[in-house]
Structure formats: C-alpha cells, structure tokens
Design an enzyme around this catalytic site. Sequence first.
Site, PDB file in Angstrom:
ATOM      1  N   MET A  92      -6.638   6.351   2.189  1.00  0.00           N
ATOM      2  CA  MET A  92      -6.216   7.485   3.033  1.00  0.00           C
ATOM      3  C   MET A  92      -6.207   7.077   4.497  1.00  0.00           C
ATOM      4  SD  MET A  92      -5.090  10.419   2.310  1.00  0.00           S
ATOM      5  CE  MET A  92      -5.281  12.179   2.122  1.00  0.00           C
ATOM      6  N   GLY A  93      -5.544   5.976   4.794  1.00  0.00           N
ATOM      7  CA  GLY A  93      -5.349   5.573   6.192  1.00  0.00           C
ATOM      8  C   GLY A  93      -4.116   6.276   6.742  1.00  0.00           C
ATOM      9  N   ARG A  94      -3.495   5.646   7.735  1.00  0.00           N
ATOM     10  CA  ARG A  94      -2.324   6.265   8.369  1.00  0.00           C
ATOM     11  C   ARG A  94      -1.233   6.590   7.357  1.00  0.00           C
ATOM     12  NH1 ARG A  94      -3.263   2.061  11.954  1.00  0.00           N
ATOM     13  NH2 ARG A  94      -3.648   2.630  14.116  1.00  0.00           N
ATOM     14  N   ILE A  95      -0.882   5.573   6.526  1.00  0.00           N
ATOM     15  CA  ILE A  95       0.243   5.777   5.603  1.00  0.00           C
ATOM     16  C   ILE A  95      -0.156   6.767   4.505  1.00  0.00           C
ATOM     17  CG2 ILE A  95       1.816   4.652   3.963  1.00  0.00           C
ATOM     18  CD1 ILE A  95       1.674   2.130   5.779  1.00  0.00           C
ATOM     19  N   THR A 124       3.639   1.009  -2.583  1.00  0.00           N
ATOM     20  CA  THR A 124       4.405   0.532  -1.418  1.00  0.00           C
ATOM     21  C   THR A 124       3.478  -0.243  -0.482  1.00  0.00           C
ATOM     22  OG1 THR A 124       4.000   2.639  -0.294  1.00  0.00           O
ATOM     23  CG2 THR A 124       6.090   2.426  -1.479  1.00  0.00           C
ATOM     24  N   SER A 125       2.333  -0.686  -1.014  1.00  0.00           N
ATOM     25  CA  SER A 125       1.325  -1.342  -0.167  1.00  0.00           C
ATOM     26  C   SER A 125       1.409  -2.865  -0.321  1.00  0.00           C
ATOM     27  CB  SER A 125      -0.040  -0.793  -0.556  1.00  0.00           C
ATOM     28  OG  SER A 125      -1.056  -1.581  -0.032  1.00  0.00           O
ATOM     29  N   ARG A 126       0.677  -3.405  -1.292  1.00  0.00           N
ATOM     30  CA  ARG A 126       0.732  -4.831  -1.582  1.00  0.00           C
ATOM     31  C   ARG A 126       0.634  -5.014  -3.089  1.00  0.00           C
ATOM     32  NH1 ARG A 126       2.644  -5.551   2.584  1.00  0.00           N
ATOM     33  NH2 ARG A 126       1.924  -6.779   4.348  1.00  0.00           N
ATOM     34  N   GLU A 183       5.665 -12.093  -4.990  1.00  0.00           N
ATOM     35  CA  GLU A 183       6.897 -11.770  -4.298  1.00  0.00           C
ATOM     36  C   GLU A 183       7.702 -13.026  -4.005  1.00  0.00           C
ATOM     37  OE1 GLU A 183       5.862  -7.991  -2.053  1.00  0.00           O
ATOM     38  OE2 GLU A 183       7.428  -8.852  -0.796  1.00  0.00           O
ATOM     39  N   HIS A 211      10.772  -4.663  -1.307  1.00  0.00           N
ATOM     40  CA  HIS A 211       9.902  -4.620  -0.124  1.00  0.00           C
ATOM     41  C   HIS A 211      10.650  -4.068   1.103  1.00  0.00           C
ATOM     42  CE1 HIS A 211       6.104  -6.531   1.848  1.00  0.00           C
ATOM     43  NE2 HIS A 211       6.492  -5.440   2.485  1.00  0.00           N
TER      44      HIS A 211
END
Length: 337
Positions: free
Chosen positions: A161-164, A244-246, A275, A293
């Site tokens: 629950m950071g910015r994104i 959508t992170s890593r 990737e 990505h």
Amino acid sequence: MNTSSKSSPKVFVTRRLPQEIEVRMTDLFDTTLRTSDTPLSQDALKAAISHCDVFVPTVTDKIDADVIAAAGPELRLIANFGAGTDHIDVAAAHERGITVTNTPGVLTEDTADLTMAMILALPRRLVEGDRRNRAGKFKGWGPNHMLGHRVRGKALGIVGMGRIGQAVAKRAHAFGLTVHYHNRRQAPKGIEQALGATYHASLEDMLGQVDILSINCPATPDTHHLINAERLKLMRPTSFIVNTSRGEVIDEAALAAALEAGMISGAGLDVYENEPMPHPALLGLPNVILSPHIGSATHESRREMGEKVMINIRAMIDHHACPDRVLPPGSSFSLAS
Ligand code: 8YV
C-alpha cells in the site's frame, strides 16, 4: 544553448530516452548518449561506468556489485531512470560512497491506470474477446455469449500500500470494489477511511477473501516469490491476479500451473520473472493478459522521469542532497553525500 563545459559532469545514459530529455540533458551536462537502444551487456556496462561522473541506467541494466566495482573513482551518482531499484546493488554503491537516486511519484497514476485497466478487463474478458473476434470466432450476440463477472461489489486485495497501491485503491473504491490490503505497516486511519480499506496483517488471511489480487509491492528479498504455490492454493477459484510491479514477486511457474489447473480464474501481468519472456505455459492461456511492461509507458511519465533524473543530477552538482535518494535497506537517512 549548450552549456556543456569541462566543469559539467560526464553523464552516461544506457538507453535512448525521449528526445526532449536527451536534448535537455545534452544542454545541461557533458552527456554521452547511445546511438542504438539495445540493453548493454555486463561488460559494456562496466566499460561505460568506468569513466563517468553520473551513470543513468534503466530497469534493463543489471547494476550488480561487479558493475559497481568497475566504476571509476569519479562516479558520484547512479541516477536511475525508473522508480524500482531492485536491479541495482544499492548497498554496494553506498559502500563506495556513490549516491543512488530514482524517479518516484511521477509514474504512480499511469501505473495505477494500467492496473485498473487489468482489474476491469479480466472479469469482463475484454482481451480474450478481442482475440476471439480477430480469429473470426465472433458469430453474433447471444444471451450466453462471453459472460464475465460484474466488477462492482467485488473485493480487491492490494499487496503493497505505497503510492501506487493507494492510487489503485482510490480507483477501485470509485468503481465500487471493496478494498483490502496487506502491507508491512498499517496505513494511517485517515487513509484507510478515505479508501474504505481493510488492513490484513496476514497475507494468507487476505488471500481467501478477495476476488482480485493486485501486486503493488517492490521486489526485495522479502517479497521474492511472495505469491507461491502454497499461497495460490488459498485463493478462490473465481479470483484473478494482477501484477504491474515486478515479476519476481510471483513464482511464475506456480502461477501458470494454478491457472492451468483452474485454481484461479485469470491473470493480468505487465512484468515477468525472466523479462522480456513470459513463462511459456502462459502464452496459450485465454484467460491471461500479457502486456509488455508498459505500466509507466506514457509520454507524460517518461518526460517527468527524465526531469527527475536531471533534477537529481543538478542537486548533486550544487552539493545539495539529491531529492530522490535511495538508501540501502537498514541504513538511516543522512544528508551527507
Ligand atoms: C519503468 C518501472 O518504465 O519505474 C519502474 O520501476 O517498472 C517502469 O515502469 C522502468 O523502470 C524504467 O527503467
């Protein structure tokens, strides 16, 4: 005006950036740009980092301890073009007195938009429908044709629950989803109230209660394969995963197996463990969206990421603390750089 002079720092940029950013960087600094846009080999990274004051890598460059060891004595700053710094050995840089910066904040909204697009597209089978249509399989409307699931009223679980994560929660709340989240720390009550978000100290506890799981935490040793075979078993068979992170946060082989076995209903992935290759077993699955990505791939994000890189370089030149300094895990903030 080209202000490059002997006193300008020598800046090496590993990939081609938007033209306006390259022009401005060349105006401001003694900047070396690539002529091609292929990722550099480890040897080429070592050669490049050995004779510059500032190194500007991207997520496609593995800046490990060997590359940092090859840095020349003049290297003062690694100004990453991107928010995630899991591809950089920040501790090794720190030990050599090299500052590392990133570009947080400016790509939050765009990454959250892509996440929300997946959250809407998966239950409504949007990408699957597009594929079927192109393959000539749309034979006309029918009452039972391509039924999906309503998004409103479903439960979203956000990991990180950071910015994104918060920007995703805001969107999800507006679309009528109930928001659950798991994070190292509980968010302040005001944020929870504004987002209608319920905290789960235990990830395991949250997994069985949500219809869509969104991965928004960074890749760290602690989050490596956070979503593994055991945890996938805790999810509802009707649920979806969005990442959508890593890629490293999910055990991709375990995810492919869970999807093939019908243990979950679908996945929307923008990032991959190896990737740029998604796990081969994912390629044939109709209920999977595989975007390349593109979380922050907007003209606006890229421009603002470039601006942040330049602001950090400028701060270093002027002997100010770089605004977007990244510290190694466990270290305390220090203005000295
Ligand atoms: C960037 C990202 O495009 O910023 C990040 O961490 O994952 C991407 O959205 C990439 O990092 C550019 O280096």
